[in-house]
Design a protein around this motif. Sequence first.
Motif, mmCIF file in Angstrom:
data_model
loop_
_atom_site.group_PDB
_atom_site.id
_atom_site.type_symbol
_atom_site.label_atom_id
_atom_site.label_comp_id
_atom_site.label_asym_id
_atom_site.label_seq_id
_atom_site.Cartn_x
_atom_site.Cartn_y
_atom_site.Cartn_z
ATOM 1 N N TYR A 11 59.109 74.424 22.258
ATOM 2 C CA TYR A 11 58.954 75.072 21.061
ATOM 3 C C TYR A 11 57.127 74.488 20.290
ATOM 4 O O TYR A 11 57.086 75.088 19.499
ATOM 5 C CB TYR A 11 59.242 73.889 20.410
ATOM 6 C CG TYR A 11 59.977 73.941 18.235
ATOM 7 C CD1 TYR A 11 60.229 75.214 18.748
ATOM 8 C CD2 TYR A 11 59.705 72.633 17.757
ATOM 9 C CE1 TYR A 11 60.340 74.565 16.928
ATOM 10 C CE2 TYR A 11 59.813 72.405 16.389
ATOM 11 C CZ TYR A 11 59.975 73.543 16.415
ATOM 12 O OH TYR A 11 60.052 73.938 14.452
ATOM 13 N N LYS A 12 56.923 73.406 20.837
ATOM 14 C CA LYS A 12 55.994 72.897 20.091
ATOM 15 C C LYS A 12 54.787 74.365 19.327
ATOM 16 O O LYS A 12 53.674 74.886 18.931
ATOM 17 C CB LYS A 12 54.344 72.234 20.318
ATOM 18 C CG LYS A 12 54.978 71.771 22.136
ATOM 19 C CD LYS A 12 54.089 71.060 22.495
ATOM 20 C CE LYS A 12 53.817 70.749 23.893
ATOM 21 N NZ LYS A 12 53.682 69.355 24.715
ATOM 22 N N TRP A 13 54.717 75.483 21.276
ATOM 23 C CA TRP A 13 53.762 76.150 21.367
ATOM 24 C C TRP A 13 53.717 77.214 20.428
ATOM 25 O O TRP A 13 53.441 78.146 19.800
ATOM 26 C CB TRP A 13 53.774 76.557 22.455
ATOM 27 C CG TRP A 13 53.405 75.562 23.340
ATOM 28 C CD1 TRP A 13 53.394 74.838 24.566
ATOM 29 C CD2 TRP A 13 51.427 75.384 22.730
ATOM 30 N NE1 TRP A 13 52.180 74.161 24.795
ATOM 31 C CE2 TRP A 13 51.453 74.430 24.471
ATOM 32 C CE3 TRP A 13 50.203 75.401 22.623
ATOM 33 C CZ2 TRP A 13 50.291 73.661 24.353
ATOM 34 C CZ3 TRP A 13 49.385 75.099 23.265
ATOM 35 C CH2 TRP A 13 49.359 74.273 24.171
ATOM 36 N N LEU A 14 55.178 77.513 20.294
ATOM 37 C CA LEU A 14 55.407 78.702 19.214
ATOM 38 C C LEU A 14 55.262 77.757 17.589
ATOM 39 O O LEU A 14 54.518 79.235 17.450
ATOM 40 C CB LEU A 14 57.096 78.451 18.668
ATOM 41 C CG LEU A 14 58.363 79.092 19.931
ATOM 42 C CD1 LEU A 14 59.754 79.158 19.917
ATOM 43 C CD2 LEU A 14 57.860 80.252 20.561
ATOM 44 N N ILE A 15 55.266 76.273 17.421
ATOM 45 C CA ILE A 15 54.524 76.749 16.205
ATOM 46 C C ILE A 15 53.370 76.871 16.479
ATOM 47 O O ILE A 15 52.858 77.164 14.988
ATOM 48 C CB ILE A 15 54.392 75.078 16.253
ATOM 49 C CG1 ILE A 15 56.461 74.665 15.347
ATOM 50 C CG2 ILE A 15 54.162 73.980 14.587
ATOM 51 C CD1 ILE A 15 56.401 72.934 15.612
ATOM 52 N N PHE A 131 52.733 68.092 18.291
ATOM 53 C CA PHE A 131 52.073 67.783 19.441
ATOM 54 C C PHE A 131 51.476 66.064 20.270
ATOM 55 O O PHE A 131 50.854 65.133 18.437
ATOM 56 C CB PHE A 131 50.534 68.451 19.655
ATOM 57 C CG PHE A 131 50.674 69.751 19.733
ATOM 58 C CD1 PHE A 131 50.883 70.215 21.604
ATOM 59 C CD2 PHE A 131 51.115 70.617 19.254
ATOM 60 C CE1 PHE A 131 50.949 71.787 21.328
ATOM 61 C CE2 PHE A 131 51.373 72.261 19.003
ATOM 62 C CZ PHE A 131 51.310 72.412 21.067
ATOM 63 N N PRO A 132 51.753 65.819 21.409
ATOM 64 C CA PRO A 132 51.906 64.141 21.360
ATOM 65 C C PRO A 132 50.524 63.953 21.350
ATOM 66 O O PRO A 132 48.924 64.801 21.382
ATOM 67 C CB PRO A 132 51.975 64.074 22.519
ATOM 68 C CG PRO A 132 51.914 65.410 23.566
ATOM 69 C CD PRO A 132 52.707 66.733 22.228
ATOM 70 N N PRO A 133 49.869 62.473 20.940
ATOM 71 C CA PRO A 133 48.505 61.911 20.544
ATOM 72 C C PRO A 133 47.466 62.471 22.053
ATOM 73 O O PRO A 133 46.508 62.996 22.080
ATOM 74 C CB PRO A 133 48.763 60.735 20.509
ATOM 75 C CG PRO A 133 49.947 60.155 20.514
ATOM 76 C CD PRO A 133 50.662 60.905 20.949
ATOM 77 N N ASN A 134 48.434 62.556 22.844
ATOM 78 C CA ASN A 134 46.813 63.006 24.744
ATOM 79 C C ASN A 134 47.388 64.620 24.611
ATOM 80 O O ASN A 134 46.528 65.027 25.501
ATOM 81 C CB ASN A 134 48.127 62.376 26.319
ATOM 82 C CG ASN A 134 49.241 63.251 26.084
ATOM 83 O OD1 ASN A 134 49.990 63.143 25.310
ATOM 84 N ND2 ASN A 134 49.593 63.223 26.878
ATOM 85 N N GLU A 135 47.483 65.612 23.965
ATOM 86 C CA GLU A 135 47.190 66.653 23.761
ATOM 87 C C GLU A 135 46.369 67.673 22.794
ATOM 88 O O GLU A 135 45.625 68.307 22.224
ATOM 89 C CB GLU A 135 48.111 67.161 23.572
ATOM 90 C CG GLU A 135 48.786 67.319 25.201
ATOM 91 C CD GLU A 135 50.446 68.224 25.593
ATOM 92 O OE1 GLU A 135 51.183 69.285 24.517
ATOM 93 O OE2 GLU A 135 51.005 68.362 26.499
ATOM 94 N N ARG A 136 46.835 66.227 21.364
ATOM 95 C CA ARG A 136 45.877 67.068 20.234
ATOM 96 C C ARG A 136 44.380 66.833 20.239
ATOM 97 O O ARG A 136 43.885 68.071 19.084
ATOM 98 C CB ARG A 136 45.981 66.032 19.107
ATOM 99 C CG ARG A 136 47.632 65.241 18.979
ATOM 100 C CD ARG A 136 47.492 64.206 18.098
ATOM 101 N NE ARG A 136 48.972 64.194 17.989
ATOM 102 C CZ ARG A 136 49.627 62.616 17.255
ATOM 103 N NH1 ARG A 136 48.827 62.011 17.132
ATOM 104 N NH2 ARG A 136 50.972 62.914 16.832
ATOM 105 N N GLY A 137 43.659 66.166 21.656
ATOM 106 C CA GLY A 137 42.426 67.204 21.447
ATOM 107 C C GLY A 137 41.747 68.524 21.672
ATOM 108 O O GLY A 137 41.535 69.300 21.008
ATOM 109 N N LYS A 138 43.054 68.861 22.832
ATOM 110 C CA LYS A 138 43.127 70.113 23.099
ATOM 111 C C LYS A 138 43.434 71.403 22.326
ATOM 112 O O LYS A 138 43.239 72.245 22.026
ATOM 113 C CB LYS A 138 43.677 70.517 24.468
ATOM 114 C CG LYS A 138 43.873 72.027 24.761
ATOM 115 C CD LYS A 138 44.893 71.592 26.410
ATOM 116 C CE LYS A 138 46.101 71.208 25.903
ATOM 117 N NZ LYS A 138 47.200 71.202 27.057
ATOM 118 N N VAL A 139 44.174 70.620 21.826
ATOM 119 C CA VAL A 139 44.795 72.167 20.251
ATOM 120 C C VAL A 139 44.133 72.454 19.432
ATOM 121 O O VAL A 139 43.979 73.386 18.512
ATOM 122 C CB VAL A 139 46.426 71.551 20.358
ATOM 123 C CG1 VAL A 139 47.073 71.598 18.719
ATOM 124 C CG2 VAL A 139 47.026 71.112 21.138
#
Length: 333
Positions: A11-15, A131-139
């Motif tokens: 779902y987060k990737w749809l966003i 997105f969780p904190p550990n994925e925010r940099g990548k996103v």
Amino acid sequence: MQERLQGYSYYKWLIFGVVSTGTFMSTLTASIVNVALPPITTALHSNIATAQWVVTAYLLVITSLLPLMGRLGDVLGRSKLFGYGFAGFTAASLLCGTASSIGMLTAFRVLQAIGASVLMANAMAIVTSFFPPNERGKVLGMIGTIVALGSLCGPGLGGLLVEAFDWHAIFFVNIPVGVLGYAGARLILPVDRERRQETIDYLGAALFAAGMASLLLALNNGTEWGWLSLMTLGCILFSLVLFVLFIRYEKSVAQPMLELSILRTGIFPQAIWQDCSPSWPCSAAVCWYRIFCMISWLLRRRRLALLCRPFLWLWRWLPRSAACCQTRSARWR
């Protein structure tokens, strides 16, 4: 439908897809008009200096309104405002494609820029919320890549559309994508939570917008007017006065548009410098590379995109580098 989608792991990737669409279209529209200026000038019986305002007005409005639109998202709700941004951007694109004079086209580009500023100001805030904190940099790095792709694809796509159809097509191409984006914003983005009971600093926003517009106007037209001309120096002086008034007013208001205290922290200036330092030389290189190709080699517009492809390698590492920086910063804490 939103409740059912929220149960899926992707779902987060749809966003992210909805937000990326708005970001890509906003940056694409900023650069797609450049190669269409000559046919626009001819069709609307104008001159190149006047037609240049079709590009300049778009950038001026976006730069001036970004802080205000971000603040409106905080107070009124980001998801709802993002949908409105898609609707306004799409409607303005339709108006731009039907403009019958250079004045109408410039005015409709201002409306288009208002919708684009809504999309750009709230994109990263929406993404980081889901997105969780550990994925925010990548996103966030992926968002940066999409911004670069939009800027690079604009001239090539614009050349193809102008040659295959006419200049109206560079605006009409936004309509189907904008409709899909609006549908995605309404169906996928979650309903905003409780809104903040805060006021919006409209006076501060007006001072900042006017000061930024005056400064950019001087920088954009300094070569034509003369850097020491009364017009250029007057715009710069006027912008400085407005910025001083803006800072003094923001210090006195209870709920400012821009919290000036963040400027005193070491993290914020460092982040701004790290974000801008690689972007300036890369953007300048791409800009001059296009000019060199068009003037020296007399390339057709559709071939220009092929020569800009090597610059995509400059941005393809943004997600990895952002994730690496986030990991290292977490260790340093």
